[in-house]
Scaffold this motif. Structure first.
Motif, PDB file in Angstrom:
ATOM      1  N   ALA A 278       0.851  -1.179   0.000  1.00  0.00           N
ATOM      2  CA  ALA A 278       0.000   0.000   0.000  1.00  0.00           C
ATOM      3  C   ALA A 278       0.898   1.243   0.000  1.00  0.00           C
ATOM      4  O   ALA A 278       1.720   1.410   0.902  1.00  0.00           O
ATOM      5  CB  ALA A 278      -0.915  -0.001   1.222  1.00  0.00           C
ATOM      6  N   VAL A 279       0.737   2.077  -1.006  1.00  0.00           N
ATOM      7  CA  VAL A 279       1.609   3.238  -1.211  1.00  0.00           C
ATOM      8  C   VAL A 279       0.796   4.511  -1.111  1.00  0.00           C
ATOM      9  O   VAL A 279      -0.336   4.582  -1.620  1.00  0.00           O
ATOM     10  CB  VAL A 279       2.275   3.165  -2.603  1.00  0.00           C
ATOM     11  N   THR A 280       1.365   5.527  -0.489  1.00  0.00           N
ATOM     12  CA  THR A 280       0.712   6.834  -0.446  1.00  0.00           C
ATOM     13  C   THR A 280       1.714   7.910  -0.799  1.00  0.00           C
ATOM     14  O   THR A 280       2.928   7.740  -0.616  1.00  0.00           O
ATOM     15  CB  THR A 280       0.121   7.106   0.947  1.00  0.00           C
ATOM     16  N   GLY A 281       1.211   9.019  -1.330  1.00  0.00           N
ATOM     17  CA  GLY A 281       2.041  10.190  -1.540  1.00  0.00           C
ATOM     18  C   GLY A 281       2.112  10.998  -0.266  1.00  0.00           C
ATOM     19  O   GLY A 281       1.111  11.132   0.451  1.00  0.00           O
ATOM     20  N   ALA A 282       3.276  11.526   0.042  1.00  0.00           N
ATOM     21  CA  ALA A 282       3.456  12.245   1.301  1.00  0.00           C
ATOM     22  C   ALA A 282       2.532  13.453   1.420  1.00  0.00           C
ATOM     23  O   ALA A 282       2.196  13.875   2.528  1.00  0.00           O
ATOM     24  CB  ALA A 282       4.913  12.692   1.435  1.00  0.00           C
ATOM     25  N   GLU A 283       2.093  14.002   0.283  1.00  0.00           N
ATOM     26  CA  GLU A 283       1.229  15.183   0.302  1.00  0.00           C
ATOM     27  C   GLU A 283      -0.206  14.861  -0.128  1.00  0.00           C
ATOM     28  O   GLU A 283      -0.960  15.757  -0.499  1.00  0.00           O
ATOM     29  CB  GLU A 283       1.832  16.270  -0.596  1.00  0.00           C
ATOM     30  N   ASP A 284      -0.580  13.596  -0.044  1.00  0.00           N
ATOM     31  CA  ASP A 284      -1.919  13.173  -0.461  1.00  0.00           C
ATOM     32  C   ASP A 284      -2.920  13.452   0.653  1.00  0.00           C
ATOM     33  O   ASP A 284      -2.893  12.810   1.702  1.00  0.00           O
ATOM     34  CB  ASP A 284      -1.905  11.679  -0.807  1.00  0.00           C
ATOM     35  N   ALA A 285      -3.824  14.397   0.396  1.00  0.00           N
ATOM     36  CA  ALA A 285      -4.846  14.726   1.393  1.00  0.00           C
ATOM     37  C   ALA A 285      -6.089  13.858   1.246  1.00  0.00           C
ATOM     38  O   ALA A 285      -6.918  13.801   2.159  1.00  0.00           O
ATOM     39  CB  ALA A 285      -5.233  16.194   1.259  1.00  0.00           C
TER      40      ALA A 285
ATOM     41  N   SER B 249      -2.301   7.097   6.699  1.00  0.00           N
ATOM     42  CA  SER B 249      -3.093   6.238   7.581  1.00  0.00           C
ATOM     43  C   SER B 249      -3.931   5.234   6.793  1.00  0.00           C
ATOM     44  O   SER B 249      -4.182   4.123   7.262  1.00  0.00           O
ATOM     45  CB  SER B 249      -4.006   7.082   8.479  1.00  0.00           C
ATOM     46  N   PHE B 250      -4.340   5.593   5.578  1.00  0.00           N
ATOM     47  CA  PHE B 250      -5.103   4.667   4.739  1.00  0.00           C
ATOM     48  C   PHE B 250      -4.241   3.494   4.308  1.00  0.00           C
ATOM     49  O   PHE B 250      -4.672   2.341   4.324  1.00  0.00           O
ATOM     50  CB  PHE B 250      -5.638   5.395   3.504  1.00  0.00           C
ATOM     51  N   ALA B 251      -3.000   3.803   3.909  1.00  0.00           N
ATOM     52  CA  ALA B 251      -2.071   2.749   3.494  1.00  0.00           C
ATOM     53  C   ALA B 251      -1.706   1.862   4.676  1.00  0.00           C
ATOM     54  O   ALA B 251      -1.603   0.634   4.546  1.00  0.00           O
ATOM     55  CB  ALA B 251      -0.811   3.363   2.885  1.00  0.00           C
ATOM     56  N   GLU B 252      -1.512   2.469   5.837  1.00  0.00           N
ATOM     57  CA  GLU B 252      -1.155   1.702   7.026  1.00  0.00           C
ATOM     58  C   GLU B 252      -2.288   0.770   7.450  1.00  0.00           C
ATOM     59  O   GLU B 252      -2.033  -0.361   7.884  1.00  0.00           O
ATOM     60  CB  GLU B 252      -0.796   2.668   8.162  1.00  0.00           C
ATOM     61  N   LEU B 253      -3.532   1.218   7.291  1.00  0.00           N
ATOM     62  CA  LEU B 253      -4.668   0.363   7.629  1.00  0.00           C
ATOM     63  C   LEU B 253      -4.682  -0.878   6.737  1.00  0.00           C
ATOM     64  O   LEU B 253      -4.911  -1.989   7.212  1.00  0.00           O
ATOM     65  CB  LEU B 253      -5.973   1.149   7.481  1.00  0.00           C
ATOM     66  N   ILE B 254      -4.416  -0.689   5.444  1.00  0.00           N
ATOM     67  CA  ILE B 254      -4.354  -1.837   4.533  1.00  0.00           C
ATOM     68  C   ILE B 254      -3.204  -2.755   4.908  1.00  0.00           C
ATOM     69  O   ILE B 254      -3.371  -3.983   5.000  1.00  0.00           O
ATOM     70  CB  ILE B 254      -4.204  -1.355   3.074  1.00  0.00           C
ATOM     71  N   ALA B 255      -2.033  -2.169   5.136  1.00  0.00           N
ATOM     72  CA  ALA B 255      -0.860  -2.978   5.462  1.00  0.00           C
ATOM     73  C   ALA B 255      -1.050  -3.761   6.750  1.00  0.00           C
ATOM     74  O   ALA B 255      -0.603  -4.914   6.868  1.00  0.00           O
ATOM     75  CB  ALA B 255       0.373  -2.081   5.578  1.00  0.00           C
TER      76      ALA B 255
ATOM     77  N   GLY C 276      -4.002  -4.709   7.944  1.00  0.00           N
ATOM     78  CA  GLY C 276      -5.124  -5.623   7.828  1.00  0.00           C
ATOM     79  C   GLY C 276      -4.861  -6.843   6.978  1.00  0.00           C
ATOM     80  O   GLY C 276      -5.419  -7.916   7.224  1.00  0.00           O
ATOM     81  N   VAL C 277      -4.020  -6.696   5.953  1.00  0.00           N
ATOM     82  CA  VAL C 277      -3.695  -7.814   5.062  1.00  0.00           C
ATOM     83  C   VAL C 277      -2.542  -8.610   5.673  1.00  0.00           C
ATOM     84  O   VAL C 277      -1.530  -8.032   6.055  1.00  0.00           O
ATOM     85  CB  VAL C 277      -3.301  -7.296   3.668  1.00  0.00           C
ATOM     86  N   PRO C 278      -2.669  -9.929   5.771  1.00  0.00           N
ATOM     87  CA  PRO C 278      -1.591 -10.722   6.389  1.00  0.00           C
ATOM     88  C   PRO C 278      -0.215 -10.495   5.769  1.00  0.00           C
ATOM     89  O   PRO C 278       0.783 -10.450   6.472  1.00  0.00           O
ATOM     90  CB  PRO C 278      -2.070 -12.168   6.180  1.00  0.00           C
ATOM     91  N   GLY C 279      -0.171 -10.336   4.429  1.00  0.00           N
ATOM     92  CA  GLY C 279       1.098 -10.073   3.756  1.00  0.00           C
ATOM     93  C   GLY C 279       1.211  -8.638   3.314  1.00  0.00           C
ATOM     94  O   GLY C 279       1.694  -8.342   2.218  1.00  0.00           O
ATOM     95  N   GLY C 280       0.785  -7.711   4.171  1.00  0.00           N
ATOM     96  CA  GLY C 280       0.746  -6.300   3.805  1.00  0.00           C
ATOM     97  C   GLY C 280       1.940  -5.510   4.286  1.00  0.00           C
ATOM     98  O   GLY C 280       2.528  -5.800   5.327  1.00  0.00           O
ATOM     99  N   ARG C 281       2.297  -4.505   3.510  1.00  0.00           N
ATOM    100  CA  ARG C 281       3.318  -3.536   3.915  1.00  0.00           C
ATOM    101  C   ARG C 281       2.945  -2.190   3.304  1.00  0.00           C
ATOM    102  O   ARG C 281       2.133  -2.124   2.385  1.00  0.00           O
ATOM    103  CB  ARG C 281       4.710  -3.989   3.465  1.00  0.00           C
ATOM    104  N   SER C 282       3.544  -1.125   3.788  1.00  0.00           N
ATOM    105  CA  SER C 282       3.208   0.200   3.275  1.00  0.00           C
ATOM    106  C   SER C 282       4.474   0.993   2.981  1.00  0.00           C
ATOM    107  O   SER C 282       5.559   0.670   3.470  1.00  0.00           O
ATOM    108  CB  SER C 282       2.330   0.965   4.269  1.00  0.00           C
ATOM    109  N   ALA C 283       4.305   2.041   2.158  1.00  0.00           N
ATOM    110  CA  ALA C 283       5.417   2.912   1.802  1.00  0.00           C
ATOM    111  C   ALA C 283       4.873   4.294   1.482  1.00  0.00           C
ATOM    112  O   ALA C 283       3.726   4.440   1.054  1.00  0.00           O
ATOM    113  CB  ALA C 283       6.181   2.351   0.602  1.00  0.00           C
ATOM    114  N   VAL C 284       5.711   5.298   1.693  1.00  0.00           N
ATOM    115  CA  VAL C 284       5.350   6.686   1.398  1.00  0.00           C
ATOM    116  C   VAL C 284       6.314   7.233   0.357  1.00  0.00           C
ATOM    117  O   VAL C 284       7.528   7.083   0.494  1.00  0.00           O
ATOM    118  CB  VAL C 284       5.390   7.555   2.677  1.00  0.00           C
ATOM    119  N   VAL C 285       5.758   7.871  -0.678  1.00  0.00           N
ATOM    120  CA  VAL C 285       6.577   8.489  -1.727  1.00  0.00           C
ATOM    121  C   VAL C 285       6.625   9.994  -1.474  1.00  0.00           C
ATOM    122  O   VAL C 285       5.580  10.649  -1.425  1.00  0.00           O
ATOM    123  CB  VAL C 285       5.985   8.204  -3.126  1.00  0.00           C
TER     124      VAL C 285
END
Length: 266
Positions: A210-217, A222-228, A230-239
């Protein structure tokens, strides 16, 4: 409600044995305008971008559709490409989608768990916005056309300075919004209004980034982190230095993130 017809464009070709990335669009964008820059930098992958109903090369929708039906449309697109020989049954398939295209990616993980080896969900969420706001936007666009949401979309889509710095890329994306069929756009809004898979993330058994842009309003970290989470094989990153259309805003960073993730996904 019915499964809509969608079309896709091959943006790169890495050969008959290369892994294939099916790339999904954000609401109001064409797959080509959103993904072309990243596709050119994603070495070793064939990239095929699909268009939402009434966007890009896809025909307008005659009726409303759900997120489940959009996911079915993508699955049928893949099946047709395999049947036509455009994709070999032996080629590894991965998926990446932005915003609405990311929501479709989560639905694909739920409804078609064996189709893709991994899923990248960019600038998206297991639920995006609230139903009343989506219904209001659908009504606005039905009555006034997509130009009515052009300024607001430009403000949400791009980090500060991007439009001035990348005039060609931003113009292509905004033109794809202006050219979108207003009724199909409204149907997409209604699909988003009804979409909420927060309670089902644990059912997704393939690796998810789950990827988000650092300036994404619109869909913050927090949306990407929720996915990461919740999914057993989930991870997140910020661009960094990106808002809501990461593949267009930061194609090099996106290509590096996706290439690394897809190559190591098990």
């Amino acid at each position: 409600m019915s499964v809509p017809q969608i079309k896709a464009t091959q943006l790169s070709n890495a050969g008959p044995s290369a892994p294939v990335l099916i790339a999904g669009p954000s609401l109001g964008t064409s797959g080509t305008a959103l993904w072309a820059s990243t596709a050119a930098l994603l070495d070793g992958f064939t990239v095929i971008a699909w268009d939402l109903p009434g966007h890009g090369n896809s025909p307008a929708a005659a009726d409303g559709f759900s997120m489940e039906e959009l996911a079915t449309a993508v699955s049928r697109l893949v099946e047709a490409a395999v049947s036509a020989g455009d994709i070999s049954a032996a080629q590894e398939l991965h998926y990446a989608g932005v915003s609405l295209g990311g929501a479709v990616g989560l639905q694909l993980g739920l409804d078609f768990p064996s189709t893709f080896k991994s899923l990248a969900i960019l600038c998206s969420g297991a639920k995006i916005g609230d139903a009343d706001s989506w219904e209001a936007r659908a009504e606005t666009v039905r009555n006034q056309g997509t130009p009515a949401v052009l300024i607001g979309s430009a403000q949400r889509w791009f980090a500060e300075g991007f439009i001035e710095r990348e005039k060609g890329a931003s113009a292509a994306l905004l033109h794809s919004l202006q050219d979108a069929d207003r009724f199909s756009y409204a149907f997409c809004c209604q699909a988003l209004a009804a979409f909420d898979v927060r309670s089902r993330l644990a059912e997704i058994q393939v690796p998810v980034l789950a990827v988000t842009g650092a300036e994404d309003a619109v869909t913050p970290a927090s949306f990407a982190e929720l996915i990461a989470d919740g999914v057993p094989g989930g991870r997140s990153a910020v661009v960094p230095d990106a808002a809501h259309l990461v593949p267009a805003e930061q194609p090099a960073d996106t290509a590096e993130l996706l290439g690394s993730f897809f190559r190591t996904a098990q």
